[in-house]
Design a protein around this motif. Structure first.
Motif, PDB file in Angstrom:
ATOM      1  N   GLU A   1     -34.405 -33.968  -2.735  1.00  0.00           N
ATOM      2  CA  GLU A   1     -35.670 -33.253  -2.861  1.00  0.00           C
ATOM      3  C   GLU A   1     -36.030 -33.109  -4.339  1.00  0.00           C
ATOM      4  O   GLU A   1     -35.150 -33.143  -5.207  1.00  0.00           O
ATOM      5  N   THR A   2     -37.316 -32.935  -4.606  1.00  0.00           N
ATOM      6  CA  THR A   2     -37.768 -32.722  -5.979  1.00  0.00           C
ATOM      7  C   THR A   2     -37.193 -31.405  -6.496  1.00  0.00           C
ATOM      8  O   THR A   2     -37.298 -30.383  -5.820  1.00  0.00           O
ATOM      9  N   PRO A   3     -36.554 -31.418  -7.691  1.00  0.00           N
ATOM     10  CA  PRO A   3     -35.967 -30.171  -8.195  1.00  0.00           C
ATOM     11  C   PRO A   3     -37.026 -29.088  -8.377  1.00  0.00           C
ATOM     12  O   PRO A   3     -38.173 -29.372  -8.694  1.00  0.00           O
ATOM     13  N   GLY A   4     -36.611 -27.853  -8.154  1.00  0.00           N
ATOM     14  CA  GLY A   4     -37.509 -26.712  -8.342  1.00  0.00           C
ATOM     15  C   GLY A   4     -38.431 -26.444  -7.174  1.00  0.00           C
ATOM     16  O   GLY A   4     -39.263 -25.538  -7.233  1.00  0.00           O
ATOM     17  N   THR A   5     -38.316 -27.203  -6.090  1.00  0.00           N
ATOM     18  CA  THR A   5     -39.253 -27.058  -4.972  1.00  0.00           C
ATOM     19  C   THR A   5     -38.714 -26.178  -3.848  1.00  0.00           C
ATOM     20  O   THR A   5     -39.483 -25.749  -2.998  1.00  0.00           O
ATOM     21  N   SER A   6     -37.411 -25.921  -3.826  1.00  0.00           N
ATOM     22  CA  SER A   6     -36.867 -25.168  -2.687  1.00  0.00           C
ATOM     23  C   SER A   6     -37.027 -23.675  -2.894  1.00  0.00           C
ATOM     24  O   SER A   6     -36.625 -23.133  -3.921  1.00  0.00           O
ATOM     25  N   PRO A   7     -37.571 -22.970  -1.889  1.00  0.00           N
ATOM     26  CA  PRO A   7     -37.631 -21.502  -1.985  1.00  0.00           C
ATOM     27  C   PRO A   7     -36.240 -20.883  -2.061  1.00  0.00           C
ATOM     28  O   PRO A   7     -36.093 -19.761  -2.536  1.00  0.00           O
ATOM     29  N   LEU A   8     -35.232 -21.618  -1.630  1.00  0.00           N
ATOM     30  CA  LEU A   8     -33.863 -21.079  -1.672  1.00  0.00           C
ATOM     31  C   LEU A   8     -33.315 -20.989  -3.093  1.00  0.00           C
ATOM     32  O   LEU A   8     -32.295 -20.334  -3.321  1.00  0.00           O
ATOM     33  N   ASN A   9     -33.985 -21.625  -4.057  1.00  0.00           N
ATOM     34  CA  ASN A   9     -33.557 -21.453  -5.448  1.00  0.00           C
ATOM     35  C   ASN A   9     -33.554 -19.975  -5.834  1.00  0.00           C
ATOM     36  O   ASN A   9     -32.727 -19.541  -6.630  1.00  0.00           O
TER      37      ASN A   9
ATOM     38  N   THR B   1     -30.620 -26.263 -12.684  1.00  0.00           N
ATOM     39  CA  THR B   1     -30.964 -27.644 -12.332  1.00  0.00           C
ATOM     40  C   THR B   1     -32.201 -27.735 -11.446  1.00  0.00           C
ATOM     41  O   THR B   1     -32.779 -28.802 -11.301  1.00  0.00           O
ATOM     42  N   GLY B   2     -32.589 -26.602 -10.814  1.00  0.00           N
ATOM     43  CA  GLY B   2     -33.685 -26.650  -9.858  1.00  0.00           C
ATOM     44  C   GLY B   2     -33.242 -26.916  -8.436  1.00  0.00           C
ATOM     45  O   GLY B   2     -34.071 -27.072  -7.540  1.00  0.00           O
ATOM     46  N   TRP B   3     -31.918 -26.990  -8.230  1.00  0.00           N
ATOM     47  CA  TRP B   3     -31.374 -27.112  -6.878  1.00  0.00           C
ATOM     48  C   TRP B   3     -30.430 -25.938  -6.630  1.00  0.00           C
ATOM     49  O   TRP B   3     -29.694 -25.529  -7.562  1.00  0.00           O
ATOM     50  N   PRO B   4     -30.438 -25.399  -5.413  1.00  0.00           N
ATOM     51  CA  PRO B   4     -29.465 -24.348  -5.097  1.00  0.00           C
ATOM     52  C   PRO B   4     -28.052 -24.827  -5.428  1.00  0.00           C
ATOM     53  O   PRO B   4     -27.680 -25.953  -5.095  1.00  0.00           O
ATOM     54  N   SER B   5     -27.285 -23.963  -6.094  1.00  0.00           N
ATOM     55  CA  SER B   5     -25.955 -24.363  -6.550  1.00  0.00           C
ATOM     56  C   SER B   5     -24.936 -23.294  -6.207  1.00  0.00           C
ATOM     57  O   SER B   5     -25.240 -22.096  -6.242  1.00  0.00           O
ATOM     58  N   PHE B   6     -23.740 -23.741  -5.913  1.00  0.00           N
ATOM     59  CA  PHE B   6     -22.668 -22.849  -5.470  1.00  0.00           C
ATOM     60  C   PHE B   6     -21.389 -23.234  -6.185  1.00  0.00           C
ATOM     61  O   PHE B   6     -21.162 -24.410  -6.458  1.00  0.00           O
TER      62      PHE B   6
END
Ligand SMILES: [Zn+2]
Length: 176
Positions: free
Chosen positions: A67-75, A103-108
């Protein structure tokens, strides 16, 4: 590798973000020696998964898309709760292990034990570690060693491949 192949690899490298959940392709057996997606507990045809998922979720989960970074509401999701696999709904991450990697992606920094499987990814002339849901095979992203403490790992996960359930909310039943 010929010079032309090398140049093609370099050019393809430049087209994708290197530090994020860059696109990958299936390149061989995972660390358990399991090739392909035939050995997962949850097995569905492409048509069955497409009927359950959005087109983007299908592309990310089962064609190893990004997915395009920064687009997920889960960020921006930091409530207490659990992140599930968006395909089969098995819990993958506790919200306490989520952090902002920038990074714009959810990270764990850590998954729930035994819920993920790893695979070597040799695309773009790099060796990276792809990871996916151990139950349905749904692609999540890649694991890096530049993450947060205490593990130092960064499980970079496409948001569209996750479903968040806040503490106290009812989780959906596992898909079989
Ligand atoms: Zn799954």
């Amino acid at each position: 590798m010929t010079r032309e192949e090398f140049l093609a690899a370099v050019l393809s490298l430049a087209a994708f973000p290197l530090e994020g959940c860059a696109r990958s392709t299936v390149v061989g057996p995972n660390e358990n020696g399991v090739a392909g997606s035939n050995d997962f507990e949850v097995k569905k045809s492409e048509a069955e998964w497409r009927a359950l998922l959005t087109p983007l979720a299908y592309t990310v989960l089962f064609q190893e898309g990004t997915e395009t970074p920064g687009t997920s509401p889960l960020n921006d999701e930091y409530r207490a709760g659990t992140f599930l696999c968006a395909a089969c709904f098995v819990p993958l991450f506790d919200a306490r292990a989520k952090y902002d990697s920038g990074t714009g992606w959810p990270s764990f920094w850590d998954p729930i034990p035994s819920r993920l499987a790893l695979k070597r990814d040799l695309t773009f002339g790099m060796e990276r570690t792809e990871y996916h849901c151990a139950r349905c095979g749904g692609h999540r992203g890649h694991v890096f060693d530049d993450g947060a403490e205490p593990t130092g790992k960064r499980y970079c996960n496409n948001g569209v491949a996750l479903r968040f359930v806040a503490q106290g909310e009812a989780a959906p039943l596992l898909r079989n």
